[in-house]
Design an enzyme around this catalytic site. Sequence first.
Site, PDB file in Angstrom:
ATOM      1  N   LYS A   1       6.440   3.681  16.987  1.00 51.95           N
ATOM      2  CA  LYS A   1       6.329   2.570  16.028  1.00 51.95           C
ATOM      3  C   LYS A   1       7.449   2.674  14.997  1.00 51.95           C
ATOM      4  CE  LYS A   1       3.109   0.212  12.917  1.00 51.95           C
ATOM      5  NZ  LYS A   1       1.712   0.073  12.514  1.00 51.95           N
TER       6      LYS A   1
ATOM      7  N   ASN B   1       0.830  -1.206   0.000  1.00 58.21           N
ATOM      8  CA  ASN B   1       0.000   0.000   0.000  1.00 58.21           C
ATOM      9  C   ASN B   1       0.860   1.250   0.000  1.00 58.21           C
ATOM     10  OD1 ASN B   1      -0.413   1.897   2.556  1.00 58.21           O
ATOM     11  ND2 ASN B   1       0.256  -0.123   3.290  1.00 58.21           N
TER      12      ASN B   1
ATOM     13  N   PHE C   1      -1.406   8.054   4.443  1.00 59.75           N
ATOM     14  CA  PHE C   1      -2.149   8.657   5.571  1.00 59.75           C
ATOM     15  C   PHE C   1      -3.401   9.402   5.101  1.00 59.75           C
ATOM     16  CE2 PHE C   1       1.922   9.276   8.381  1.00 59.75           C
ATOM     17  CZ  PHE C   1       1.958   7.929   8.637  1.00 59.75           C
TER      18      PHE C   1
ATOM     19  N   SER D   1       6.018   5.031   8.545  1.00 57.68           N
ATOM     20  CA  SER D   1       5.334   4.760   7.285  1.00 57.68           C
ATOM     21  C   SER D   1       6.234   5.162   6.121  1.00 57.68           C
ATOM     22  CB  SER D   1       4.026   5.551   7.198  1.00 57.68           C
ATOM     23  OG  SER D   1       3.594   5.552   5.854  1.00 57.68           O
TER      24      SER D   1
ATOM     25  N   ASN E   1       6.316  -1.592  11.257  1.00 62.03           N
ATOM     26  CA  ASN E   1       5.474  -1.101  10.161  1.00 62.03           C
ATOM     27  C   ASN E   1       5.755  -1.940   8.899  1.00 62.03           C
ATOM     28  OD1 ASN E   1       3.839   0.726   8.608  1.00 62.03           O
ATOM     29  ND2 ASN E   1       4.292   2.287  10.138  1.00 62.03           N
TER      30      ASN E   1
ATOM     31  N   ASN F   1       5.218   5.958   3.240  1.00 58.32           N
ATOM     32  CA  ASN F   1       4.426   6.669   2.229  1.00 58.32           C
ATOM     33  C   ASN F   1       4.261   8.167   2.457  1.00 58.32           C
ATOM     34  OD1 ASN F   1       3.940   4.210   0.828  1.00 58.32           O
ATOM     35  ND2 ASN F   1       2.495   3.672   2.442  1.00 58.32           N
ATOM     36  N   THR F   2       4.908   8.702   3.480  1.00 56.89           N
ATOM     37  CA  THR F   2       4.942  10.155   3.653  1.00 56.89           C
ATOM     38  C   THR F   2       6.407  10.564   3.521  1.00 56.89           C
ATOM     39  OG1 THR F   2       3.011  10.200   5.105  1.00 56.89           O
ATOM     40  CG2 THR F   2       4.545  12.039   5.303  1.00 56.89           C
TER      41      THR F   2
HETATM   42  C1  FMN Z   1      -3.466  -0.914   3.837  1.00 55.60           C
HETATM   43  C2  FMN Z   1      -2.593  -0.648   5.021  1.00 55.60           C
HETATM   44  C3  FMN Z   1      -2.629   0.585   5.638  1.00 55.60           C
HETATM   45  C4  FMN Z   1      -1.818   0.847   6.750  1.00 55.60           C
HETATM   46  N1  FMN Z   1      -1.878   2.068   7.365  1.00 55.60           N
HETATM   47  C5  FMN Z   1      -1.113   2.291   8.469  1.00 55.60           C
HETATM   48  C6  FMN Z   1      -1.207   3.523   9.147  1.00 55.60           C
HETATM   49  O1  FMN Z   1      -1.991   4.414   8.801  1.00 55.60           O
HETATM   50  N2  FMN Z   1      -0.413   3.711  10.232  1.00 55.60           N
HETATM   51  C7  FMN Z   1       0.450   2.740  10.698  1.00 55.60           C
HETATM   52  O2  FMN Z   1       1.145   2.953  11.700  1.00 55.60           O
HETATM   53  N3  FMN Z   1       0.541   1.554  10.059  1.00 55.60           N
HETATM   54  C8  FMN Z   1      -0.214   1.312   8.977  1.00 55.60           C
HETATM   55  N4  FMN Z   1      -0.131   0.111   8.349  1.00 55.60           N
HETATM   56  C9  FMN Z   1       0.836  -0.886   8.833  1.00 55.60           C
HETATM   57  C10 FMN Z   1       0.205  -1.909   9.790  1.00 55.60           C
HETATM   58  O3  FMN Z   1      -0.282  -1.292  10.942  1.00 55.60           O
HETATM   59  C11 FMN Z   1       1.246  -2.986  10.172  1.00 55.60           C
HETATM   60  O4  FMN Z   1       2.282  -2.379  10.911  1.00 55.60           O
HETATM   61  C12 FMN Z   1       1.838  -3.673   8.960  1.00 55.60           C
HETATM   62  O5  FMN Z   1       0.897  -3.858   7.947  1.00 55.60           O
HETATM   63  C13 FMN Z   1       2.447  -5.025   9.311  1.00 55.60           C
HETATM   64  O6  FMN Z   1       1.459  -5.898   9.833  1.00 55.60           O
HETATM   65  P1  FMN Z   1       0.701  -7.016   8.931  1.00 55.60           P
HETATM   66  O7  FMN Z   1       1.764  -7.815   8.250  1.00 55.60           O
HETATM   67  O8  FMN Z   1      -0.104  -7.794   9.935  1.00 55.60           O
HETATM   68  O9  FMN Z   1      -0.149  -6.280   7.980  1.00 55.60           O
HETATM   69  C14 FMN Z   1      -0.947  -0.158   7.239  1.00 55.60           C
HETATM   70  C15 FMN Z   1      -0.914  -1.408   6.618  1.00 55.60           C
HETATM   71  C16 FMN Z   1      -1.732  -1.677   5.525  1.00 55.60           C
HETATM   72  C17 FMN Z   1      -1.678  -3.027   4.882  1.00 55.60           C
END
Ligand code: FMN
Length: 360
Positions: free
Chosen positions: A219, A116, A120, A179, A248, A181-182
Amino acid sequence: MYRFLFERVLARFDPERMHQLGFGLLRALLWLSPLRQLVRRWCAPPDPRLALRVFGRELDGPIGLAAGFDKDAVGFRQLHALGFAFIEIGTLTGRAQPGNPKPRMFRLLRLRALVNRLGFNNGGSLAAVARVQRSHGVPLGINLGKSKLVPEAEAVADYVESAERIARHADYVVVNVSSPNTPGLRNLQAVELLRPLLVSVRATLERVVPERRVPLLVKIAPDLADDDVDAVADLALELALEGIIATNTTIDRSALTQVEIERLGAGGLSGAPLKERALAVIRRLHARVGRELVLIGVGGIESAEDVLERILAGATLVQAYTGFIYGGPGWPARTRRELARLLHERGFANVRDAVGRGSG
Ligand SMILES: Cc1cc2nc3c(=O)[nH]c(=O)nc-3n(C[C@H](O)[C@H](O)[C@H](O)COP(=O)(O)O)c2cc1C
């Protein structure tokens, strides 16, 4: 059944649209509080093996929903009803922002992963406040990030503004500096920049909520070098943070083919390919901080075995996002049940007993 439906039908549609549709349906179906309570009792019957006290609050399990699923805090009660012990909302930024152009979310079925680059997208911390008033009974983490249009030099003020707004309503607050993406956000993980940021957010929490210590966590990204992971751990101890969330999404593409890399473009990779690194980061953090901080393990958790592995490595709590997407709405209840069974099989009286017992 869900897996079949997911792979044959749901996976044909745009992932972001499917997320909105599925989440919208869940919110509507569990709109009524009595129904939510009924579902919750069904999905998460009390179990002393799973219960634990963290951040001064009783949790009825160690498995939470990771940030990013309910960015704007519109459905955390419904998600809690499915069996998650706690929900992390956000990332919320100081200003409302639309995020990156679509498409910006992609599935990789082959790897049980997602990519993704949402960036944000959220309605801002001010709009979220009304929805997170306390007394809803859901243990709530609130994850904060920097608004895209705010220059790096003014990042602290942006986080502080959000912290001021939401502090009162949070069971814990997360400073998200990881993240991908910022632009520039992850630079804030460098200790020289992270220290003043965390000090200011801590001071804000103390000022706004003097009667209660609001737990503060940071985080981090899985792409930090090991020395940098250690540096953040040392800083967290120095500043007496309550915990670290690791990790993350990753920018590493070694699990992808060249065709996939070109098709998907930039973004954070989550799910199964992240598991080994996220686990290694928890192990490293645990070796560094022991039980002084609460470690929340996240990244590639798909099963109760994964949950237990992360706890044995040193995590007190865990979170999932991608595993929940692939596992479906029954995932939290199923994983809870399985975890209780695994703990029993391995001779642990409860979750607390297992924390850090498998590392070193
Ligand atoms: C679509 C998507 C959006 C996410 N948005 C955020 C976010 O806004 N803030 C954040 O700290 N992590 C965000 N994450 C990261 C997740 O919180 C997590 O740290 C990461 O996906 C790893 O866990 P997973 O393998 O269980 O997905 C996002 C992940 C995904 C897949």
